[in-house]
Enzyme design. Structure first.
Site, PDB file in Angstrom:
ATOM      1  N   LYS A 135      -5.829 -12.124  -6.225  1.00  0.00           N
ATOM      2  CA  LYS A 135      -7.017 -12.220  -5.371  1.00  0.00           C
ATOM      3  C   LYS A 135      -8.044 -11.146  -5.765  1.00  0.00           C
ATOM      4  O   LYS A 135      -7.673 -10.073  -6.253  1.00  0.00           O
ATOM      5  CB  LYS A 135      -6.631 -12.088  -3.894  1.00  0.00           C
ATOM      6  CG  LYS A 135      -6.274 -10.677  -3.470  1.00  0.00           C
ATOM      7  CD  LYS A 135      -6.247 -10.518  -1.949  1.00  0.00           C
ATOM      8  CE  LYS A 135      -5.877  -9.066  -1.641  1.00  0.00           C
ATOM      9  NZ  LYS A 135      -5.707  -8.739  -0.258  1.00  0.00           N
ATOM     10  N   LYS A 167     -11.020  -5.143  -3.416  1.00  0.00           N
ATOM     11  CA  LYS A 167     -11.779  -3.922  -3.716  1.00  0.00           C
ATOM     12  C   LYS A 167     -10.866  -2.847  -4.293  1.00  0.00           C
ATOM     13  O   LYS A 167     -11.287  -2.047  -5.102  1.00  0.00           O
ATOM     14  CB  LYS A 167     -12.510  -3.410  -2.472  1.00  0.00           C
ATOM     15  CG  LYS A 167     -11.608  -3.124  -1.290  1.00  0.00           C
ATOM     16  CD  LYS A 167     -12.415  -2.995  -0.003  1.00  0.00           C
ATOM     17  CE  LYS A 167     -11.545  -3.375   1.187  1.00  0.00           C
ATOM     18  NZ  LYS A 167     -12.304  -3.817   2.352  1.00  0.00           N
ATOM     19  N   LYS A 189       0.833  -1.214   0.000  1.00  0.00           N
ATOM     20  CA  LYS A 189       0.000   0.000   0.000  1.00  0.00           C
ATOM     21  C   LYS A 189       0.863   1.257   0.000  1.00  0.00           C
ATOM     22  O   LYS A 189       0.544   2.228  -0.676  1.00  0.00           O
ATOM     23  CB  LYS A 189      -0.934   0.024   1.212  1.00  0.00           C
ATOM     24  CG  LYS A 189      -2.101  -0.934   1.091  1.00  0.00           C
ATOM     25  CD  LYS A 189      -3.115  -0.695   2.197  1.00  0.00           C
ATOM     26  CE  LYS A 189      -4.176  -1.797   2.228  1.00  0.00           C
ATOM     27  NZ  LYS A 189      -5.052  -1.691   3.393  1.00  0.00           N
TER      28      LYS A 189
HETATM   29  P1  TYM Z   1     -10.690  -6.550   4.904  1.00  0.00           P
HETATM   30  O1  TYM Z   1     -11.718  -5.567   5.316  1.00  0.00           O
HETATM   31  O2  TYM Z   1      -9.792  -6.206   3.783  1.00  0.00           O
HETATM   32  O3  TYM Z   1     -11.377  -7.905   4.478  1.00  0.00           O
HETATM   33  C1  TYM Z   1     -12.307  -8.553   5.308  1.00  0.00           C
HETATM   34  C2  TYM Z   1     -12.098 -10.057   5.247  1.00  0.00           C
HETATM   35  O4  TYM Z   1     -12.232 -10.537   3.908  1.00  0.00           O
HETATM   36  C3  TYM Z   1     -11.133 -11.388   3.597  1.00  0.00           C
HETATM   37  N1  TYM Z   1     -10.873 -11.313   2.155  1.00  0.00           N
HETATM   38  C4  TYM Z   1     -10.808 -12.382   1.342  1.00  0.00           C
HETATM   39  N2  TYM Z   1     -10.951 -13.692   1.568  1.00  0.00           N
HETATM   40  C5  TYM Z   1     -10.839 -14.521   0.509  1.00  0.00           C
HETATM   41  N3  TYM Z   1     -10.604 -14.105  -0.759  1.00  0.00           N
HETATM   42  C6  TYM Z   1     -10.438 -12.797  -1.028  1.00  0.00           C
HETATM   43  N4  TYM Z   1     -10.207 -12.396  -2.270  1.00  0.00           N
HETATM   44  C7  TYM Z   1     -10.534 -11.866   0.048  1.00  0.00           C
HETATM   45  N5  TYM Z   1     -10.442 -10.509   0.134  1.00  0.00           N
HETATM   46  C8  TYM Z   1     -10.647 -10.195   1.426  1.00  0.00           C
HETATM   47  C9  TYM Z   1      -9.988 -10.826   4.428  1.00  0.00           C
HETATM   48  O5  TYM Z   1      -8.972 -11.783   4.602  1.00  0.00           O
HETATM   49  C10 TYM Z   1     -10.697 -10.467   5.705  1.00  0.00           C
HETATM   50  O6  TYM Z   1     -10.797 -11.578   6.552  1.00  0.00           O
HETATM   51  N6  TYM Z   1      -7.082  -6.182   8.332  1.00  0.00           N
HETATM   52  C11 TYM Z   1      -8.416  -6.727   8.092  1.00  0.00           C
HETATM   53  C12 TYM Z   1      -9.485  -6.166   9.005  1.00  0.00           C
HETATM   54  C13 TYM Z   1      -9.239  -6.334  10.465  1.00  0.00           C
HETATM   55  C14 TYM Z   1      -9.275  -7.562  11.201  1.00  0.00           C
HETATM   56  C15 TYM Z   1      -9.060  -7.205  12.570  1.00  0.00           C
HETATM   57  C16 TYM Z   1      -9.467  -8.890  10.839  1.00  0.00           C
HETATM   58  C17 TYM Z   1      -8.996  -5.366  11.376  1.00  0.00           C
HETATM   59  N7  TYM Z   1      -8.906  -5.861  12.649  1.00  0.00           N
HETATM   60  C18 TYM Z   1      -9.014  -8.191  13.584  1.00  0.00           C
HETATM   61  C19 TYM Z   1      -9.419  -9.862  11.861  1.00  0.00           C
HETATM   62  C20 TYM Z   1      -9.188  -9.489  13.204  1.00  0.00           C
HETATM   63  C21 TYM Z   1      -8.797  -6.367   6.669  1.00  0.00           C
HETATM   64  O7  TYM Z   1      -8.270  -5.477   6.069  1.00  0.00           O
HETATM   65  O8  TYM Z   1      -9.853  -7.022   6.179  1.00  0.00           O
END
Ligand code: TYM
Length: 331
Positions: free
Chosen positions: A195, A198, A112
């Site tokens: 993958k 968004k 990023k």
């Molecule tokens: P975020 O908001 O980007 O995504 C939310 C969840 O979706 C999963 N994900 C995917 N899984 C499979 N295939 C894909 N293409 C794909 N794209 C996204 C992500 O792995 C995630 O589980 N850092 C985290 C948010 C967060 C968090 C936490 C997660 C903040 N605090 C504490 C767990 C525990 C994130 O950016 O997710």
């Protein structure tokens, strides 16, 4: 009952299929067996520039989607991260336990920051994974359901928990990533070796749950595959078809081997056409439920306020212990 915590960022107008299949679907299932905490991580969202009005709207739409997808506020603690101040408070303490080099090695940060230019990237983007560790450790979570892309962040959370425990005495449960292999990484429909994301996927590669169902169906029908004909699960040589099969299997509960048999003698076109229909059938009622949750905003806000209150009970107990352990005066 063992605890689970997970979070999702309110940084898009809709969740995408990867978010649902990789994460939220597991959140819903774990409600049957665990004590579950789920949060919309708006503090994380501001690590990159956000429009305040849009952020507020997306936070509510995110909560509404979680409810519509099956997160039950009577069985789970569903809350918005900024409404529980302990997250930011614990994050500071953990930042002071995190090595600068250690944080610099986080690949999501590096990606990023490279995209934005290192001078423009915020310090918040740098400390993002430490805040994530705070989210998890505050609730003494044993398991954290996430997609494959969060594995490194989870490893950092484990290291920070262990380091703190070693230094100050047993304080945190050391969490484990709960990553379901079959859906841990859903791929971009147009570029099936990357993958679905968004921020990175092209419009046609990304299936958003709240998008016009007809548009999503069309995206599925025009998914990139290969020049072969046989519908078989072979991620290495037929990445596009394998991705469609994973999605199909996850949405219908039919095993991939069963789908392979069902499509023997048929072509990719048939597979795409049927999956497009499956998808429309899945998203249509979800969209109706999202709309009805958003129609009663006062009730939605009340659900979230109740969640925040419950979350604070657990979070404040952990934080008090941490403050004491590091040598702060009692509050
Ligand atoms: P975020 O908001 O980007 O995504 C939310 C969840 O979706 C999963 N994900 C995917 N899984 C499979 N295939 C894909 N293409 C794909 N794209 C996204 C992500 O792995 C995630 O589980 N850092 C985290 C948010 C967060 C968090 C936490 C997660 C903040 N605090 C504490 C767990 C525990 C994130 O950016 O997710």
């Amino acid at each position: 009952r063992l605890r689970v915590l997970s979070g999702i960022q309110p940084t898009a107008d809709s969740f995408h299929l990867g978010n649902y299949l990789g994460a939220v679907r597991q959140w819903v299932r774990l409600q049957d067996t665990h004590e579950t905490f789920y949060c919309v991580v708006d503090l994380h969202a501001i690590t990159v520039e956000q429009d305040p009005k849009v952020l507020r709207q997306r936070t509510r739409v995110s909560a509404a989607q979680l409810l519509a997808l099956g997160v039950d506020p009577d069985r789970s603690t569903l809350f918005v991260q900024s409404q529980v101040p302990e997250h930011a408070q614990l994050s500071w303490v953990l930042e002071c336990q995190t090595g600068f080099g250690e944080a610099s090695r986080m690949t999501q940060f590096k990606d990023k920051a490279a995209k934005q230019g290192t001078d423009r990237a915020s310090v918040g983007l740098f400390t993002y994974p430490v805040l994530q560790a705070a989210d998890i450790l505050l609730y003494q979570a044993h398991a954290v359901p996430v997609g494959e892309d969060q594995r490194q962040h989870l490893e950092l959370s484990r290291n920070l928990a262990q380091r703190f425990n070693n230094r100050f005495g047993r304080t945190f449960v050391v969490p484990e990533a709960h990553i379901v292999k079959d859906t841990a990484k859903i791929y971009d429909l147009q570029d099936p070796t990357s993958k679905m994301s968004k921020s990175a996927s092209a419009v046609n590669g990304l299936v958003e749950l709240l998008d016009e169902p007809k548009r999503s169906a069309k995206k599925i029908r025009s998914a990139v595959t290969d020049t072969g004909r046989e519908v078989v699960y072979d991620p290495e040589h037929k990445a596009g078809v394998a991705n469609l099969l994973s999605i199909y299997s996850a949405l219908t509960g039919r095993a991939i081997s069963e789908l392979e048999t069902a499509y023997e003698g048929k072509g990719y076109g048939d597979l795409k056409k049927d999956l497009a229909e499956v998808l429309v059938e899945f998203v249509t009622p979800v969209q109706e439920r999202v709309k009805s949750y958003l129609d009663d905003q006062a009730e939605l806000d009340k659900v979230l306020a109740r969640g925040a209150e419950r979350a604070r009970e657990v979070a404040s107990a952990t934080l008090a212990k941490v403050y004491d352990r590091v040598g702060f005066l009692p509050g």
